[in-house]
Write a protein that holds these residues in place. Sequence first.
Motif, PDB file in Angstrom:
ATOM      1  N   PRO A  41       0.526  -1.519  -0.319  1.00 49.82           N
ATOM      2  CA  PRO A  41      -0.210  -0.032   0.272  1.00 49.82           C
ATOM      3  C   PRO A  41       0.820   1.658   0.049  1.00 49.82           C
ATOM      4  N   GLY A  42       0.574   2.145  -0.706  1.00 49.34           N
ATOM      5  CA  GLY A  42       1.704   3.203  -1.111  1.00 49.34           C
ATOM      6  C   GLY A  42       2.505   3.390  -1.855  1.00 49.34           C
ATOM      7  N   LYS A  43       3.009   2.229  -2.354  1.00 51.31           N
ATOM      8  CA  LYS A  43       3.969   2.396  -3.148  1.00 51.31           C
ATOM      9  C   LYS A  43       3.961   2.014  -4.693  1.00 51.31           C
ATOM     10  N   GLU A  44       5.115   1.641  -5.255  1.00 49.30           N
ATOM     11  CA  GLU A  44       4.508   1.216  -7.257  1.00 49.30           C
ATOM     12  C   GLU A  44       4.655  -0.048  -6.974  1.00 49.30           C
ATOM     13  N   ARG A  45       3.800  -0.440  -8.509  1.00 49.19           N
ATOM     14  CA  ARG A  45       4.376  -2.079  -8.237  1.00 49.19           C
ATOM     15  C   ARG A  45       5.668  -1.955  -8.869  1.00 49.19           C
ATOM     16  N   ASP A  46       6.393  -3.042  -7.822  1.00 51.95           N
ATOM     17  CA  ASP A  46       8.020  -3.593  -8.406  1.00 51.95           C
ATOM     18  C   ASP A  46       7.723  -4.919  -9.228  1.00 51.95           C
ATOM     19  N   GLY A 108      -4.217 -10.495  -8.588  1.00 49.52           N
ATOM     20  CA  GLY A 108      -3.308 -10.577  -7.510  1.00 49.52           C
ATOM     21  C   GLY A 108      -3.327 -11.822  -6.446  1.00 49.52           C
ATOM     22  N   THR A 109      -1.991 -12.145  -5.243  1.00 50.05           N
ATOM     23  CA  THR A 109      -2.860 -12.493  -4.096  1.00 50.05           C
ATOM     24  C   THR A 109      -1.600 -12.404  -3.504  1.00 50.05           C
ATOM     25  N   LEU A 110      -2.905 -12.212  -1.965  1.00 47.19           N
ATOM     26  CA  LEU A 110      -1.452 -11.487  -1.107  1.00 47.19           C
ATOM     27  C   LEU A 110      -0.879 -12.407  -0.050  1.00 47.19           C
ATOM     28  N   VAL A 111       0.325 -12.089  -0.213  1.00 47.49           N
ATOM     29  CA  VAL A 111       1.754 -12.687   0.310  1.00 47.49           C
ATOM     30  C   VAL A 111       2.217 -11.615   2.094  1.00 47.49           C
TER      31      VAL A 111
END
Length: 115
Positions: A41-46, A108-111
């Motif tokens: 959250p709050g950051k770019e996709r890397d 997406g899938t949460l880790v």
Amino acid sequence: QVQLVESGGGLVQPGGSLRLSCTASGRISRIAAMGWYRQVPGKERDMVATIVSTSNTNYADSVKGRFTISRDNAKNTVYLQMNSLKPEDTAVYYCNAFMQNTLYWGKGTLVTVSS
């Protein structure tokens, strides 16, 4: 249309392992490349890792030596084996596939890496 569905995310302790999978379905043509990205959250996709073929892969410096990307062309599936997980690996992981000049994304899938 093309759909990408990720699976394999979850909660794991630091030092543990997870294997993510992503399968493409629908109007599939030759997939030139596949990849894994992650976002907090709050950051770019890397970018985490990308693969054209077994001999043509690319990794973010932060995951080199710990993560391994692979693909099964017959199954239109890309995998991400994640070992020695760290809390900073916590993120939503997205896969993508590039075919016919179009980039497709999964949802997406949460880790979560936590003790």
